[in-house]
Design a protein around this motif. Structure first.
Motif, PDB file in Angstrom:
ATOM      1  N   SER A   1     -78.812  11.134   4.449  1.00 43.24           N
ATOM      2  CA  SER A   1     -79.998  10.620   4.021  1.00 43.24           C
ATOM      3  C   SER A   1     -80.922   9.656   4.938  1.00 43.24           C
ATOM      4  CB  SER A   1     -79.672   9.427   2.640  1.00 43.24           C
ATOM      5  OG  SER A   1     -78.808   8.567   3.232  1.00 43.24           O
ATOM      6  N   SER A   2     -79.902   9.195   6.031  1.00 43.09           N
ATOM      7  CA  SER A   2     -80.667   8.139   7.150  1.00 43.09           C
ATOM      8  C   SER A   2     -81.953   9.032   7.877  1.00 43.09           C
ATOM      9  CB  SER A   2     -79.662   7.865   8.133  1.00 43.09           C
ATOM     10  OG  SER A   2     -78.539   7.389   7.188  1.00 43.09           O
TER      11      SER A   2
ATOM     12  N   ASN B   1     -91.286  11.498  12.623  1.00 41.97           N
ATOM     13  CA  ASN B   1     -90.012  11.229  12.325  1.00 41.97           C
ATOM     14  C   ASN B   1     -89.456  12.277  13.350  1.00 41.97           C
ATOM     15  OD1 ASN B   1     -87.279  10.850  11.841  1.00 41.97           O
ATOM     16  ND2 ASN B   1     -87.618  11.625   9.571  1.00 41.97           N
ATOM     17  N   HIS B   2     -88.398  11.704  14.527  1.00 48.23           N
ATOM     18  CA  HIS B   2     -87.968  12.822  15.376  1.00 48.23           C
ATOM     19  C   HIS B   2     -86.873  13.789  14.475  1.00 48.23           C
ATOM     20  CE1 HIS B   2     -85.833  13.800  19.146  1.00 48.23           C
ATOM     21  NE2 HIS B   2     -84.633  13.651  18.572  1.00 48.23           N
ATOM     22  N   GLN B   3     -86.483  13.306  13.544  1.00 44.16           N
ATOM     23  CA  GLN B   3     -85.420  14.018  12.518  1.00 44.16           C
ATOM     24  C   GLN B   3     -86.284  14.603  11.555  1.00 44.16           C
ATOM     25  OE1 GLN B   3     -81.231  12.264  12.620  1.00 44.16           O
ATOM     26  NE2 GLN B   3     -82.614  10.430  12.342  1.00 44.16           N
ATOM     27  N   TYR B   4     -87.487  15.007  11.458  1.00 44.80           N
ATOM     28  CA  TYR B   4     -88.217  15.824  10.486  1.00 44.80           C
ATOM     29  C   TYR B   4     -87.302  16.854   9.935  1.00 44.80           C
ATOM     30  CZ  TYR B   4     -91.208  18.481   7.798  1.00 44.80           C
ATOM     31  OH  TYR B   4     -91.648  19.678   6.816  1.00 44.80           O
ATOM     32  N   SER B   5     -86.920  17.586  11.140  1.00 47.01           N
ATOM     33  CA  SER B   5     -86.268  18.951  10.424  1.00 47.01           C
ATOM     34  C   SER B   5     -84.869  18.643   9.846  1.00 47.01           C
ATOM     35  CB  SER B   5     -86.266  20.132  11.490  1.00 47.01           C
ATOM     36  OG  SER B   5     -85.652  19.433  12.783  1.00 47.01           O
ATOM     37  N   LYS B   6     -84.285  17.574   9.787  1.00 44.41           N
ATOM     38  CA  LYS B   6     -83.236  17.289   9.258  1.00 44.41           C
ATOM     39  C   LYS B   6     -83.594  16.336   7.984  1.00 44.41           C
ATOM     40  CE  LYS B   6     -80.079  16.425  13.265  1.00 44.41           C
ATOM     41  NZ  LYS B   6     -78.996  15.558  13.779  1.00 44.41           N
ATOM     42  N   SER B   7     -84.693  16.133   7.612  1.00 44.43           N
ATOM     43  CA  SER B   7     -84.932  15.465   6.508  1.00 44.43           C
ATOM     44  C   SER B   7     -85.072  16.287   5.242  1.00 44.43           C
ATOM     45  CB  SER B   7     -86.382  14.921   6.589  1.00 44.43           C
ATOM     46  OG  SER B   7     -87.420  15.938   6.628  1.00 44.43           O
TER      47      SER B   7
ATOM     48  N   TYR C   1     -79.468  26.798   0.658  1.00 40.54           N
ATOM     49  CA  TYR C   1     -79.521  26.168   1.923  1.00 40.54           C
ATOM     50  C   TYR C   1     -79.394  24.392   1.509  1.00 40.54           C
ATOM     51  CZ  TYR C   1     -81.519  23.689   6.268  1.00 40.54           C
ATOM     52  OH  TYR C   1     -81.669  23.106   7.296  1.00 40.54           O
ATOM     53  N   PHE C   2     -78.449  23.580   1.771  1.00 40.18           N
ATOM     54  CA  PHE C   2     -78.252  22.408   1.264  1.00 40.18           C
ATOM     55  C   PHE C   2     -77.464  21.593   2.539  1.00 40.18           C
ATOM     56  CE2 PHE C   2     -74.326  24.125   0.313  1.00 40.18           C
ATOM     57  CZ  PHE C   2     -73.558  23.277   0.297  1.00 40.18           C
ATOM     58  N   SER C   3     -77.617  20.485   2.179  1.00 39.89           N
ATOM     59  CA  SER C   3     -76.873  19.313   3.274  1.00 39.89           C
ATOM     60  C   SER C   3     -75.742  18.775   2.363  1.00 39.89           C
ATOM     61  CB  SER C   3     -77.771  18.358   3.898  1.00 39.89           C
ATOM     62  OG  SER C   3     -77.002  17.567   4.744  1.00 39.89           O
ATOM     63  N   LEU C   4     -74.611  18.779   2.805  1.00 36.69           N
ATOM     64  CA  LEU C   4     -73.393  18.508   1.989  1.00 36.69           C
ATOM     65  C   LEU C   4     -73.412  16.736   2.317  1.00 36.69           C
ATOM     66  CD1 LEU C   4     -70.688  18.716   0.552  1.00 36.69           C
ATOM     67  CD2 LEU C   4     -69.613  19.262   3.131  1.00 36.69           C
ATOM     68  N   LEU C   5     -74.018  16.159   3.452  1.00 42.31           N
ATOM     69  CA  LEU C   5     -74.087  14.641   3.421  1.00 42.31           C
ATOM     70  C   LEU C   5     -75.288  14.160   3.111  1.00 42.31           C
ATOM     71  CD1 LEU C   5     -72.271  14.835   7.060  1.00 42.31           C
ATOM     72  CD2 LEU C   5     -71.330  14.739   4.739  1.00 42.31           C
ATOM     73  N   ARG C   6     -76.129  14.744   2.381  1.00 42.31           N
ATOM     74  CA  ARG C   6     -77.453  14.249   2.081  1.00 42.31           C
ATOM     75  C   ARG C   6     -77.344  13.133   1.026  1.00 42.31           C
ATOM     76  NH1 ARG C   6     -81.866  14.529   4.677  1.00 42.31           N
ATOM     77  NH2 ARG C   6     -81.594  17.013   4.773  1.00 42.31           N
ATOM     78  N   PRO C   7     -76.280  12.892   0.260  1.00 48.28           N
ATOM     79  CA  PRO C   7     -76.271  11.666  -0.701  1.00 48.28           C
ATOM     80  C   PRO C   7     -75.952  10.609   0.017  1.00 48.28           C
ATOM     81  CG  PRO C   7     -75.148  13.759  -1.614  1.00 48.28           C
ATOM     82  CD  PRO C   7     -75.549  14.000  -0.179  1.00 48.28           C
ATOM     83  N   ILE C   8     -75.349  10.509   1.386  1.00 49.05           N
ATOM     84  CA  ILE C   8     -74.759   9.209   1.922  1.00 49.05           C
ATOM     85  C   ILE C   8     -75.606   8.999   3.319  1.00 49.05           C
ATOM     86  CG2 ILE C   8     -72.697   9.716   0.911  1.00 49.05           C
ATOM     87  CD1 ILE C   8     -71.476  10.823   3.264  1.00 49.05           C
ATOM     88  N   ASN C   9     -75.258   7.890   3.794  1.00 53.64           N
ATOM     89  CA  ASN C   9     -75.862   7.645   4.964  1.00 53.64           C
ATOM     90  C   ASN C   9     -74.839   7.442   6.309  1.00 53.64           C
ATOM     91  OD1 ASN C   9     -74.320   4.766   5.005  1.00 53.64           O
ATOM     92  ND2 ASN C   9     -75.548   4.368   3.186  1.00 53.64           N
TER      93      ASN C   9
ATOM     94  N   TYR D   1     -75.199   6.124  -2.964  1.00 51.90           N
ATOM     95  CA  TYR D   1     -75.395   7.284  -3.164  1.00 51.90           C
ATOM     96  C   TYR D   1     -76.963   7.755  -3.459  1.00 51.90           C
ATOM     97  CZ  TYR D   1     -70.500   8.168  -4.026  1.00 51.90           C
ATOM     98  OH  TYR D   1     -69.105   8.135  -3.795  1.00 51.90           O
ATOM     99  N   GLU D   2     -77.630   8.416  -2.714  1.00 53.92           N
ATOM    100  CA  GLU D   2     -78.769   8.960  -2.872  1.00 53.92           C
ATOM    101  C   GLU D   2     -79.006  10.001  -3.847  1.00 53.92           C
ATOM    102  OE1 GLU D   2     -81.521   7.783  -1.791  1.00 53.92           O
ATOM    103  OE2 GLU D   2     -80.646   6.408  -0.209  1.00 53.92           O
TER     104      GLU D   2
END
Length: 343
Positions: free
Chosen positions: A140-141, A153-159, A180-188, A323-324
């Motif tokens: 989420s960070s 955002n330098h991390q746009y493609s990770k957003s 396609y998903f990010s397993l760690l998206r709910p956390i920081n 949690y996000e």
């Protein structure tokens, strides 16, 4: 292109910058290709993908590690997770020599949005090998802007914004079952560091430093090294961190400009893959509180903690118990993620 425009002083708008037209009516969608319930997991050799590997092992999911341009750290992390390279999907990528030639002639250069490239490459590999899921390790960070008050955002493609867009595009234009998903998206980042700190078998292998990636080392002179140290500091002793990095980064006064950027005391955050200003300040407040005031390392001297002594633990707990709600983690994996954090 926000970072490219910002760093090169270019003013334009989306409508005027570029128009892409296609005269072809051919479709590339591959819905006739069957996909199974397996998961493709990109591994870069840093702490985030290690956490994803261990979470999937804990769940018992069928998954395949995936590496673009293997380096020592990524290979060792995959092997430590229990896979050899014969069980790993590998893609080799190289730069067009013309790009390097143009750089020498003074053409404007920019940051390569590697995570965006990774999304398309992993989709190609997943469909070709029958994997329904692609599990990234973006947190989420990554949604926080690098330049405050803007969308740069330098991390746009990770957003999450990119994730949403790519999911829509891939299902409409590649394969309707591809997920396609990010397993760690709910956390920081602080939560990820906490999970990683329990995986000591990876300490001598993982590397989150781009500068030292070719030599499989921590350069100890960049924002990414400093940020990683700070995130791990609430969980590991300073001696353990020194063993990982090879030197004590808290004693390096030369890193102060990067510290100012990470803590929000500069015009921008570093144009690197780092976490939020709030996370950095919470970890630093905790770290300062753990030292006697007269024994603070050089880099911490003169810093006024954002959290007062009585609030230091609240600052950490507020972030590590969060949690996000906006994410695309499948239900069957979300419970595993929550259990790992509670443990």
């Amino acid at each position: 292109m926000g970072e490219f425009f910002y760093l090169n002083g270019i003013e334009t708008n989306q409508e005027e910058f570029m128009v892409i037209e296609s005269s072809s009516h051919r479709q590339a969608k591959l819905d006739e290709t069957p996909l199974n319930e397996a998961i493709l997991v990109p591994v870069g050799g840093g702490k985030d993908s290690v956490v994803s590997l261990e979470l999937l092992k804990r769940h018992g999911a069928a998954f395949t590690p995936f590496i673009v341009n293997p380096r020592t750290a990524s290979q060792k992390c995959v092997e430590t997770a229990g896979f050899d390279l014969d069980q790993t999907a590998i893609v080799e990528r190289s730069l067009d020599p013309l790009l390097l030639e143009l750089n020498t002639k003074g053409f404007l250069n920019g940051h390569t949005p590697f995570s965006a490239l990774l999304a398309f490459i992993s989709a190609f590999v997943a469909i070709g090998s029958g994997h329904k899921y692609i599990a990234l390790s973006n947190e989420s960070s990554a949604n926080e802007a690098t330049v405050a008050g803007t969308q740069i955002n330098h991390q746009y493609s990770k957003s999450l914004e990119f994730e949403d867009d790519f999911r829509t595009y891939s299902k409409a234009s590649m394969h309707s079952d591809l997920t396609y998903f990010s397993l760690l998206r709910p956390i920081n980042e602080l939560q990820i560091a906490g999970l990683f700190s329990k995986q000591k078998q990876y300490f001598k292998h993982f590397k989150s430093c781009n500068v030292g990636s070719k030599s499989d080392s921590w350069c100890c002179n960049c924002p990414k090294c400093l940020f990683t140290w700070i995130m791990l500091s609430p969980y590991l002793k300073q001696e353990e961190l020194t063993n990982i990095f090879g030197e004590n980064l808290m004693e390096k006064e030369s890193l102060r400009p990067f510290l100012d950027q990470l803590t929000g005391n500069a015009e921008t955050k570093p144009f690197e893959c780092v976490g939020t200003i709030e996370e950095v300040n919470a970890a630093l407040s905790y770290l300062i509180n753990e030292h006697e005031i007269n024994s603070l390392p050089a880099l911490l001297q003169g810093i006024k903690p954002v959290y007062k002594t009585e609030d230091v633990y609240y600052g950490i707990l507020k972030l590590t118990q969060k949690y996000e709600s906006q994410h695309h983690v499948p239900d069957f994996l979300m419970q595993t993620l929550k259990k790992a954090l509670h443990a």
